[in-house]
Structure formats: structure tokens, C-alpha cells
Motif scaffolding. Sequence first.
Motif, PDB file in Angstrom:
ATOM      1  N   LEU A 178      -6.275   1.498   4.105  1.00 55.32           N
ATOM      2  CA  LEU A 178      -6.006   0.693   5.293  1.00 55.32           C
ATOM      3  C   LEU A 178      -7.128  -0.294   5.574  1.00 55.32           C
ATOM      4  O   LEU A 178      -6.886  -1.393   6.075  1.00 55.32           O
ATOM      5  CB  LEU A 178      -5.799   1.610   6.506  1.00 55.32           C
ATOM      6  N   PHE A 179      -8.344   0.086   5.252  1.00 62.21           N
ATOM      7  CA  PHE A 179      -9.450  -0.829   5.502  1.00 62.21           C
ATOM      8  C   PHE A 179      -9.351  -2.067   4.616  1.00 62.21           C
ATOM      9  O   PHE A 179      -9.603  -3.190   5.067  1.00 62.21           O
ATOM     10  CB  PHE A 179     -10.782  -0.115   5.270  1.00 62.21           C
ATOM     11  N   HIS A 180      -8.966  -1.881   3.353  1.00 61.10           N
ATOM     12  CA  HIS A 180      -8.802  -3.027   2.472  1.00 61.10           C
ATOM     13  C   HIS A 180      -7.602  -3.875   2.884  1.00 61.10           C
ATOM     14  O   HIS A 180      -7.623  -5.096   2.737  1.00 61.10           O
ATOM     15  CB  HIS A 180      -8.653  -2.564   1.024  1.00 61.10           C
ATOM     16  N   ALA A 181      -6.554  -3.237   3.404  1.00 63.44           N
ATOM     17  CA  ALA A 181      -5.412  -4.002   3.906  1.00 63.44           C
ATOM     18  C   ALA A 181      -5.820  -4.861   5.100  1.00 63.44           C
ATOM     19  O   ALA A 181      -5.406  -6.027   5.224  1.00 63.44           O
ATOM     20  CB  ALA A 181      -4.285  -3.053   4.297  1.00 63.44           C
ATOM     21  N   PHE A 182      -6.637  -4.305   5.981  1.00 57.01           N
ATOM     22  CA  PHE A 182      -7.138  -5.075   7.115  1.00 57.01           C
ATOM     23  C   PHE A 182      -8.061  -6.199   6.653  1.00 57.01           C
ATOM     24  O   PHE A 182      -7.998  -7.331   7.169  1.00 57.01           O
ATOM     25  CB  PHE A 182      -7.870  -4.149   8.084  1.00 57.01           C
ATOM     26  N   CYS A 183      -8.923  -5.917   5.691  1.00 54.61           N
ATOM     27  CA  CYS A 183      -9.846  -6.942   5.196  1.00 54.61           C
ATOM     28  C   CYS A 183      -9.109  -8.098   4.536  1.00 54.61           C
ATOM     29  O   CYS A 183      -9.557  -9.256   4.606  1.00 54.61           O
ATOM     30  CB  CYS A 183     -10.836  -6.319   4.209  1.00 54.61           C
ATOM     31  N   GLN A 184      -7.987  -7.806   3.894  1.00 61.73           N
ATOM     32  CA  GLN A 184      -7.206  -8.879   3.282  1.00 61.73           C
ATOM     33  C   GLN A 184      -6.622  -9.810   4.346  1.00 61.73           C
ATOM     34  O   GLN A 184      -6.603 -11.027   4.178  1.00 61.73           O
ATOM     35  CB  GLN A 184      -6.088  -8.287   2.422  1.00 61.73           C
ATOM     36  N   VAL A 185      -6.161  -9.246   5.448  1.00 61.07           N
ATOM     37  CA  VAL A 185      -5.677 -10.078   6.556  1.00 61.07           C
ATOM     38  C   VAL A 185      -6.821 -10.900   7.144  1.00 61.07           C
ATOM     39  O   VAL A 185      -6.677 -12.099   7.408  1.00 61.07           O
ATOM     40  CB  VAL A 185      -5.025  -9.189   7.634  1.00 61.07           C
TER      41      VAL A 185
ATOM     42  N   LEU B 246      -2.030 -11.517  15.371  1.00 60.26           N
ATOM     43  CA  LEU B 246      -1.872 -10.848  14.073  1.00 60.26           C
ATOM     44  C   LEU B 246      -3.121 -10.043  13.726  1.00 60.26           C
ATOM     45  O   LEU B 246      -3.013  -8.940  13.167  1.00 60.26           O
ATOM     46  CB  LEU B 246      -1.590 -11.888  12.985  1.00 60.26           C
ATOM     47  N   LEU B 247      -4.287 -10.554  14.065  1.00 58.22           N
ATOM     48  CA  LEU B 247      -5.518  -9.805  13.809  1.00 58.22           C
ATOM     49  C   LEU B 247      -5.566  -8.541  14.650  1.00 58.22           C
ATOM     50  O   LEU B 247      -6.019  -7.487  14.182  1.00 58.22           O
ATOM     51  CB  LEU B 247      -6.735 -10.687  14.105  1.00 58.22           C
ATOM     52  N   SER B 248      -5.064  -8.618  15.871  1.00 53.92           N
ATOM     53  CA  SER B 248      -5.008  -7.427  16.722  1.00 53.92           C
ATOM     54  C   SER B 248      -4.042  -6.397  16.153  1.00 53.92           C
ATOM     55  O   SER B 248      -4.309  -5.185  16.189  1.00 53.92           O
ATOM     56  CB  SER B 248      -4.585  -7.826  18.130  1.00 53.92           C
ATOM     57  N   ILE B 249      -2.908  -6.864  15.603  1.00 56.99           N
ATOM     58  CA  ILE B 249      -1.953  -5.945  14.980  1.00 56.99           C
ATOM     59  C   ILE B 249      -2.582  -5.272  13.762  1.00 56.99           C
ATOM     60  O   ILE B 249      -2.391  -4.068  13.529  1.00 56.99           O
ATOM     61  CB  ILE B 249      -0.671  -6.707  14.593  1.00 56.99           C
ATOM     62  N   ALA B 250      -3.320  -6.032  12.965  1.00 61.12           N
ATOM     63  CA  ALA B 250      -3.977  -5.450  11.797  1.00 61.12           C
ATOM     64  C   ALA B 250      -5.018  -4.418  12.207  1.00 61.12           C
ATOM     65  O   ALA B 250      -5.175  -3.380  11.539  1.00 61.12           O
ATOM     66  CB  ALA B 250      -4.623  -6.558  10.963  1.00 61.12           C
ATOM     67  N   ARG B 251      -5.730  -4.659  13.302  1.00 62.10           N
ATOM     68  CA  ARG B 251      -6.713  -3.678  13.775  1.00 62.10           C
ATOM     69  C   ARG B 251      -6.037  -2.396  14.256  1.00 62.10           C
ATOM     70  O   ARG B 251      -6.614  -1.306  14.163  1.00 62.10           O
ATOM     71  CB  ARG B 251      -7.552  -4.286  14.905  1.00 62.10           C
ATOM     72  N   ASN B 252      -4.841  -2.522  14.766  1.00 59.69           N
ATOM     73  CA  ASN B 252      -4.124  -1.343  15.262  1.00 59.69           C
ATOM     74  C   ASN B 252      -3.689  -0.405  14.135  1.00 59.69           C
ATOM     75  O   ASN B 252      -3.194   0.692  14.421  1.00 59.69           O
ATOM     76  CB  ASN B 252      -2.900  -1.775  16.073  1.00 59.69           C
ATOM     77  N   LEU B 253      -3.839  -0.835  12.886  1.00 65.18           N
ATOM     78  CA  LEU B 253      -3.517   0.049  11.759  1.00 65.18           C
ATOM     79  C   LEU B 253      -4.302   1.350  11.829  1.00 65.18           C
ATOM     80  O   LEU B 253      -3.786   2.420  11.490  1.00 65.18           O
ATOM     81  CB  LEU B 253      -3.803  -0.667  10.435  1.00 65.18           C
ATOM     82  N   PHE B 254      -5.566   1.262  12.240  1.00 69.69           N
ATOM     83  CA  PHE B 254      -6.425   2.444  12.249  1.00 69.69           C
ATOM     84  C   PHE B 254      -6.067   3.413  13.376  1.00 69.69           C
ATOM     85  O   PHE B 254      -6.566   4.543  13.394  1.00 69.69           O
ATOM     86  CB  PHE B 254      -7.889   2.010  12.383  1.00 69.69           C
ATOM     87  N   LYS B 255      -5.228   2.985  14.326  1.00 69.54           N
ATOM     88  CA  LYS B 255      -4.821   3.856  15.426  1.00 69.54           C
ATOM     89  C   LYS B 255      -3.548   4.632  15.114  1.00 69.54           C
ATOM     90  O   LYS B 255      -3.150   5.505  15.889  1.00 69.54           O
ATOM     91  CB  LYS B 255      -4.608   3.032  16.695  1.00 69.54           C
ATOM     92  N   VAL B 256      -2.895   4.310  14.003  1.00 68.45           N
ATOM     93  CA  VAL B 256      -1.643   4.976  13.640  1.00 68.45           C
ATOM     94  C   VAL B 256      -1.942   6.366  13.089  1.00 68.45           C
ATOM     95  O   VAL B 256      -2.645   6.507  12.085  1.00 68.45           O
ATOM     96  CB  VAL B 256      -0.849   4.136  12.623  1.00 68.45           C
TER      97      VAL B 256
ATOM     98  N   LEU C 145       0.892 -17.150   7.114  1.00 67.71           N
ATOM     99  CA  LEU C 145       2.024 -16.595   6.385  1.00 67.71           C
ATOM    100  C   LEU C 145       1.563 -15.649   5.276  1.00 67.71           C
ATOM    101  O   LEU C 145       2.186 -14.605   5.037  1.00 67.71           O
ATOM    102  CB  LEU C 145       2.866 -17.732   5.798  1.00 67.71           C
ATOM    103  N   LYS C 146       0.480 -15.994   4.596  1.00 67.65           N
ATOM    104  CA  LYS C 146      -0.041 -15.116   3.545  1.00 67.65           C
ATOM    105  C   LYS C 146      -0.553 -13.809   4.136  1.00 67.65           C
ATOM    106  O   LYS C 146      -0.368 -12.733   3.550  1.00 67.65           O
ATOM    107  CB  LYS C 146      -1.166 -15.825   2.785  1.00 67.65           C
ATOM    108  N   ALA C 147      -1.194 -13.883   5.291  1.00 69.95           N
ATOM    109  CA  ALA C 147      -1.681 -12.661   5.940  1.00 69.95           C
ATOM    110  C   ALA C 147      -0.524 -11.760   6.338  1.00 69.95           C
ATOM    111  O   ALA C 147      -0.572 -10.531   6.162  1.00 69.95           O
ATOM    112  CB  ALA C 147      -2.526 -13.027   7.153  1.00 69.95           C
ATOM    113  N   GLU C 148       0.544 -12.365   6.870  1.00 70.05           N
ATOM    114  CA  GLU C 148       1.709 -11.576   7.244  1.00 70.05           C
ATOM    115  C   GLU C 148       2.376 -10.965   6.018  1.00 70.05           C
ATOM    116  O   GLU C 148       2.760  -9.787   6.024  1.00 70.05           O
ATOM    117  CB  GLU C 148       2.712 -12.452   7.995  1.00 70.05           C
TER     118      GLU C 148
END
Length: 370
Positions: free
Chosen positions: A167-174, A190-200, A243-246
Motif C-alpha cells: 500500500l505504501f508503494h501504491a500511495f507513492c505512485q499516486v 485524490l491525494l486524500s483518498i490515497a492517504r486513506n488507504l492506510f486506514k482500511v 488521470l494516470k494517478a487514478e
Amino acid sequence: MKSVKCPTCSRKVMKYGKTRAGVQRWFCKVCHLSFTNVYNDATKIFQSFLNWLFSKKTQKDMPGQGRTFRRTTKRFWNLWPLPPKIDVSRDVVYVDGIYLSRNLCVLICCDNTHVLGWYVCRTENFRAWSNLMKRIAEPKVVISDGGTGFTKALKYVWPLASHQRCLFHAFCQVRRYITNAPKTMAGRDLLSIARNLFKVKTPEAACAWINELRNWRILYNTFLQEMTTDEYGNKRATHERLLKAENSLLKLVKQHTLFTFIEIADISVPNTNNRIEGGVNAQLRDMLRAHRGLSLERRLKAVYWWCYMHSPRPLSISEILKVMPTDESISLIYQRFNEREKVDYSIPQWGDGLAWNELHRSTEFPTYWD
């Protein structure tokens, strides 16, 4: 002190004077053999070589600024430690690659305690990952950072293993696409959504996160469809990096590799590959940094030695010196295979010569030319 025995019959021997150099001579009454017992200190020197390699001690601080150490340990740089074959399956393994130069990468696989395998290649690709994974028993879950060719190799070599994307690498790619401080409202959301990955942590939270990503697309759909015309008249998306980040997140959702740690309940699965990043790669980088100035080949062998000594069952020092291949033995093997390949190319190929089976067949009908 250990008793000296005859090298021929292994019986006890007696002292038999000394040589001109002052070395003790021994004599066997049974074999009538006179010999000198030469002490082999290769094991001790090799152990000191490994201790230096895995420490931060520099040769400059050694007596004579390390000249004696370099002379006595030079022969050990010719050894190549081979990776073991892992037959016991692990629950969770971690894979990653560490680059020693632009065109030299070492792929590493480890579990929570040991290094299971390593493979050297120019770049991360399907063939390199396959060669690494073939020597390791198929685990239940593999955690990776999404290296090139790994997904294809996983389906080919370990088809039953589940894949968890770090998940950390997925966030870093965004973050790499939209930076850490986006200037648009869509980028900040979108950056806030990517940060929320670690809360799942639960399946319900995972579904809510996926819906949040879809709602983001619906909200900013008109904004993301904006096009820009360049000086040559070609049209391209104005917010291409958004678009690439999404797409980087949507791709992981479609592959079902983002929340594998939630779907598997019988074992504990981490959602990052911090074990190999901090426990292996960081240690290797510290070792190479402490001994900077080594040639590329010696840096590669230093990585090999660290991985081997942290493998599940490394051999003893004396066994390593006996069985590990050297540069000379590998060159000889390569030369033999090269000569064999030349012979194969010199033999007439299909269509160039007669085949024995074309004129000699085993059938129920009589053939009179046999």
C-alpha cells in the motif's frame, strides 16, 4: 592440542625431528611415512573476511592500512555463494529488487526471518522473476511493490499464491504523479483518498474506499475530460497526470491485489513490504555504503554473501570453501557449454542431411532395404 594422525592410515604418529625451517616432522610406524602437519588457516581468515564485510570497519583503520588484509583475503573474492532450494512452503513471502547500477539488479525473496533466494539480472522482467521463484516453494501470499513482469511470473510459477500489493508503494505512485501539494481541488481530494488507504482495516472500509474513488471520478468527470491542443495541432488530456494517478489505483482494484490482507483470514498478512525494505535492502545499502569503492563485481558478491549468510541453513565456513564455485570453475563451465553449442550448430540441421528413420521403419509391411 589435537593429536596428529597419519594422512594415509589415520593412526597416531610420533615426532620425527624438525626440518631446516624449524617445522615439526612426524613419522608413522605403520606406513613408514614422514610428513609435516601444515596448519590450514583458510577457515579463520575467511571468517574474519565475512566479519569485516558485514561490519562498518574500514581497511584504513587496520594495521598497515589493510594491505595485509587485502592480500590474505583476495582469494575469497573469487567465490560465488549459490542460493538454496526452498522446499518448505511459507505463509507470506516478500519480493523486491535492489539496483547496484543502472543495468544491474538483484532480485530478492525473503520471509519474516530469512532470505530465501536471490537472482541477478539487468532489469526486472518476467524471465528474471521466474528464475528466482522456481527455486522457492509456492507460498500462500506474496507481497511486492509491483515490479515489471512480476504479475505475469506470479501467474506462471506460483498460480495458487495470492498477491498483496504494498500500500505504501501504491500511495507513492499516486504522489509521484500529482506531487505532495497538488494545486487543483481534484488533485488534493485524490491525494486524500490515497492517504486513506492506510486506514482500511475491514471489508466494509475497503468497499467504502472504492466507492469514494468512484465518486471522485463522477464529481470531477467534466474537469478530467478537458483537452489541450499543442503547437502541432495534437490533442491531449489537460490533466494527464491526474488521470494516470487514478488509473494506477483503479488497476490495482481490478486486479484484486489491493486488499488481499483483508480477504485472507486464516493467517496474518501485512499490507506493506517493510520487512524486505527495512530488513534486507536497507542492510545491504548500509553495507555497500560502509565499503564504498568496491568494484561492481565485488559489490554484487558482497550482496550475495549477505543474502547467503542470512539464508535458512547456510553451510559451515569449511564446507563453503569446499563446495562453492569460483570464477575459474564458472568460466570453465561456460566454455564447455559454448563449445557444445558450436558443435550443435556445426551438425547438419533438418533438411540438410539424411535421417536414419527415413529409411528404417518398424511396420507390418516388409522393407527390403534394411
